[in-house]
Design an enzyme around this catalytic site. Structure first.
Site, PDB file in Angstrom:
ATOM      1  N   THR A 134      -0.678   4.058  -4.235  1.00 56.66           N
ATOM      2  CA  THR A 134      -0.844   5.129  -3.242  1.00 56.66           C
ATOM      3  C   THR A 134       0.434   5.966  -3.242  1.00 56.66           C
ATOM      4  OG1 THR A 134      -0.169   3.603  -1.484  1.00 56.66           O
ATOM      5  CG2 THR A 134      -2.526   3.940  -1.809  1.00 56.66           C
TER       6      THR A 134
ATOM      7  N   LYS B 265       0.765  -3.246  -5.588  1.00 56.44           N
ATOM      8  CA  LYS B 265       1.021  -1.906  -5.069  1.00 56.44           C
ATOM      9  C   LYS B 265       1.571  -2.076  -3.659  1.00 56.44           C
ATOM     10  CE  LYS B 265      -0.724   0.402  -2.434  1.00 56.44           C
ATOM     11  NZ  LYS B 265      -0.632   0.683  -0.934  1.00 56.44           N
TER      12      LYS B 265
ATOM     13  N   THR C   6       2.519  -4.377   3.162  1.00 58.36           N
ATOM     14  CA  THR C   6       1.271  -3.638   2.929  1.00 58.36           C
ATOM     15  C   THR C   6       1.138  -3.516   1.493  1.00 58.36           C
ATOM     16  OG1 THR C   6       1.374  -2.183   4.692  1.00 58.36           O
ATOM     17  CG2 THR C   6       0.037  -1.477   2.939  1.00 58.36           C
TER      18      THR C   6
ATOM     19  N   GLU D 117       9.175   3.431   0.295  1.00 57.52           N
ATOM     20  CA  GLU D 117       9.040   4.846   0.653  1.00 57.52           C
ATOM     21  C   GLU D 117      10.342   5.452   1.153  1.00 57.52           C
ATOM     22  OE1 GLU D 117       5.976   4.988   3.564  1.00 57.52           O
ATOM     23  OE2 GLU D 117       4.384   5.188   2.082  1.00 57.52           O
TER      24      GLU D 117
ATOM     25  N   ASN E  32       6.261   9.726   5.912  1.00 64.11           N
ATOM     26  CA  ASN E  32       5.326   9.135   6.859  1.00 64.11           C
ATOM     27  C   ASN E  32       4.876  10.101   7.939  1.00 64.11           C
ATOM     28  OD1 ASN E  32       4.786   6.367   5.959  1.00 64.11           O
ATOM     29  ND2 ASN E  32       7.030   6.328   5.942  1.00 64.11           N
TER      30      ASN E  32
ATOM     31  N   THR F  36      -1.609  14.336   6.405  1.00 60.82           N
ATOM     32  CA  THR F  36      -1.858  15.741   6.716  1.00 60.82           C
ATOM     33  C   THR F  36      -1.733  16.596   5.463  1.00 60.82           C
ATOM     34  OG1 THR F  36       0.453  15.915   7.371  1.00 60.82           O
ATOM     35  CG2 THR F  36      -1.160  15.599   9.107  1.00 60.82           C
TER      36      THR F  36
END
Lengths: 385, 385
Positions: B146, B168, B179, B259, B380, B385
């Site tokens: 992702t 992942k 996650t 991230e 994040n 969006t």
């Protein structure tokens, strides 16, 4: 007015030079009586700053004559010299305003691991003692600020008596007290046990439900001093109500001034079996960096709310939960029933209300937090450098 | 090679159109046997995604023929239709590769609260089944990403047998699994009970000690499939060692691709009375936004480390703790002894090692985390969006 709104108190704030900025950094609050009852709550962090270690001892007898506070240094994790600085401050205040050092509470805020400049601090205390004034509340409130953008003050007027308070704290706000210093005063007549009960009840439903960044401080202190100057004995219930009102007012001021925040997020949890469950759920959402970053981005990401709820031990069935964001029911029955599109949620304003309906019981609680922003990262990346 | 490094496995990855980007988003891993033993661990989040609810049931008998995975949607909190999509995927895979739907595990990752496009998903599964290949491991690893920037693959070669894996996960990495989706394969001969023991031991010391942002996912799944194709029965200890090596390798890849991170922070806690204490302390530091923001800013703020340590229930005396950052002992005996100036700490590199010496016992643990950066907030805030 803040801490000097109640009769029997004088206060002052001075610039001692502890802060490189040269802004005020030493505050003194003195109880002129006739009574000098007191209560306090402290951080539950096990790594406690020297002033916390000191003040915990001084308040055990339920009596305080004065509180001396400094910004510009936490006086924490700096060895025996740091504790001696706290002790010396209390001794000096006692000399200047009467009573013994053990009747003086000490509070410090700022960076951990550095020594306070004792001569500067002592000069500041002397200057503050010379400037003590029945209208000095605001000056004291100004002198305890660190990254706060405004002074936080509250006054609750009652029939013939009052509660006043000042607070500082903008980051490291987490349960079991925010990183904050709070001094509350009242001219009510109250025994230490009543003050203690009132203060514990008030902080449990106000400061303890403010969790802006999940970080718990080493220095948190909330003090309540009673002068008895009004001659009014309101009783424990009325005292608790007034102290709670003052604490809620100050907590709200801390909330909306949280470091780097762009949104003030109010997380209301209803339908819980116990209030503790409701608080646990609200706190879990308040601590989700992913949810907080989404709010910053204007993204009503209710999936991140549910993901946070799911980490708790609260009683609920995942498929019974509704989530309402700023009035829009974006999740019904855990997604099993048709809900409104999250694109209907308007997050452009500063205030964000998240309602989590557990539909498991009858209890509720509200936790206050902030979004996770670039400004938060910037402010906390740059604080000590 | 990843999941196809071990004999008896084929895999494939295809672009089904679930992701707007058009990159691969459906992966299939098939165990051609001769044995089809399996074990799994799942998120401890109580709000579980549909594929987790499904896969938990399918693995109870210790047998799996295949795993189908998709990115482009978490299939979580989207009602009965979402569960039906998971079920239909498993039925389709069973039709295509043999066996029953209950021998097919399903994993999904992406946004919560949206339906997967079932026709697109089913076409993708059919294409993946047609593309299954003994060299398809890398294609499968690519199709589950992702926000990851690179595919994560590991191979552990042993004498006549091997363990392969893919993973992942880049955000929402927290204990009780990051996650993340992980599929591990081995051609060893092993009973389900041995696989389960090996997998639980391996995840407890690897993925469970990776905590990049404190957020726990609804979809975390780690699967271990054994084909027995090598004919070698390594025994539980050797199996556990090899699976742990593969998991540690994948966990490290997840860590350095977290991230928005600018620093990979390794928090080593020594001198704990129990390993659980050491993990609790490491985790508390890993979850301190203030500490993580300070590292981003190049500020070796050890006070924030101690403030985090103090929130735990671990056995320690505050004045016994040493903190060493990138080799510089910045805090000795809780600040009571002279330490090196924190200005000696160089945080300019990507790797940050924080050593917290509790000096209370003999146990140790290491927790991996990342700094809190503008890029984390941006990624994040902008994700959906």
């Amino acid at each position: 007015m803040s801490v000097t709104a109640a009769g029997g108190f004088r206060a002052a704030g001075t610039a001692a030079g502890l802060k490189p900025s040269g802004t005020p950094d030493v505050a003194l609050v003195v109880n002129d009586g006739p009574r000098r009852d007191a209560a306090a709550v402290f951080t539950s962090n096990r790594c406690k700053a020297n002033p916390v270690l000191w003040s915990e001892r001084t308040v055990t007898d339920g009596r305080l004559n004065a509180v001396v506070l400094n910004s510009g240094g936490a006086n924490c994790y700096n060895g025996p010299e740091g504790f001696q600085t706290t002790h010396a401050s209390a001794e000096l205040v006692a000399e200047l305003v009467g009573g013994g050092a053990f009747d003086v509470a000490v509070c410090s805020t700022g960076l951990i691991g550095q020594q306070l400049d004792r001569p500067l601090l002592e000069n500041g205390i002397k200057a503050a003692a010379g400037a003590l004034d029945g209208d000095g509340g605001h000056a004291a409130a100004e002198a305890i600020l660190t990254t706060d953008s405004v002074a936080k003050e509250a006054v609750v007027e009652r029939d013939g008596w009052a509660v006043g308070g000042m607070a500082k704290g903008a980051g490291m706000l987490a349960p079991a007290l925010a990183t904050m210093l709070v001094v509350l005063t009242t001219d009510a007549v109250a025994e230490p046990a009543d003050l203690d009960a009132a203060l514990r009840a008030a902080t449990a439903s106000t400061f303890d439900r403010l969790d802006t960044d999940g970080c718990m401080s080493t220095n948190d202190t909330v003090l309540l001093l009673a002068s008895g100057a009004s001659g009014v004995s309101p009783g424990r219930a009325a005292l608790t109500a007034a102290v709670t009102t003052a604490c809620a007012d100050l907590a709200r001021q801390l909330w909306v001034d949280a470091e780097g925040s762009h949104h003030d997020i109010q997380i209301e949890v209803t339908g819980a079996v116990t209030e503790a469950d409701a608080v646990e759920v609200g706190r879990a959402v308040a601590r989700s960096n992913l949810f907080k970053a989404a709010v910053f981005g204007g993204d009503p990401n209710w999936g991140r709310v549910l993901a946070a709820v799911g980490t708790t031990g609260a009683v609920f069935e995942p498929n019974d939960i509704d989530v309402v964001m700023n009035g829009v029911r974006v999740c019904r029955a855990g997604g099993t029933e048709l809900a409104s599109p999250s694109t209907d949620v308007d997050l452009s304003g500063r205030h964000v209300h998240v309602l989590v309906e557990l539909n498991a019981g009858e209890r509720a609680a509200t936790v206050l937090t902030s979004d996770l922003t670039h400004d938060y990262v910037h402010e906390n990346a740059a604080y000590s450098t």
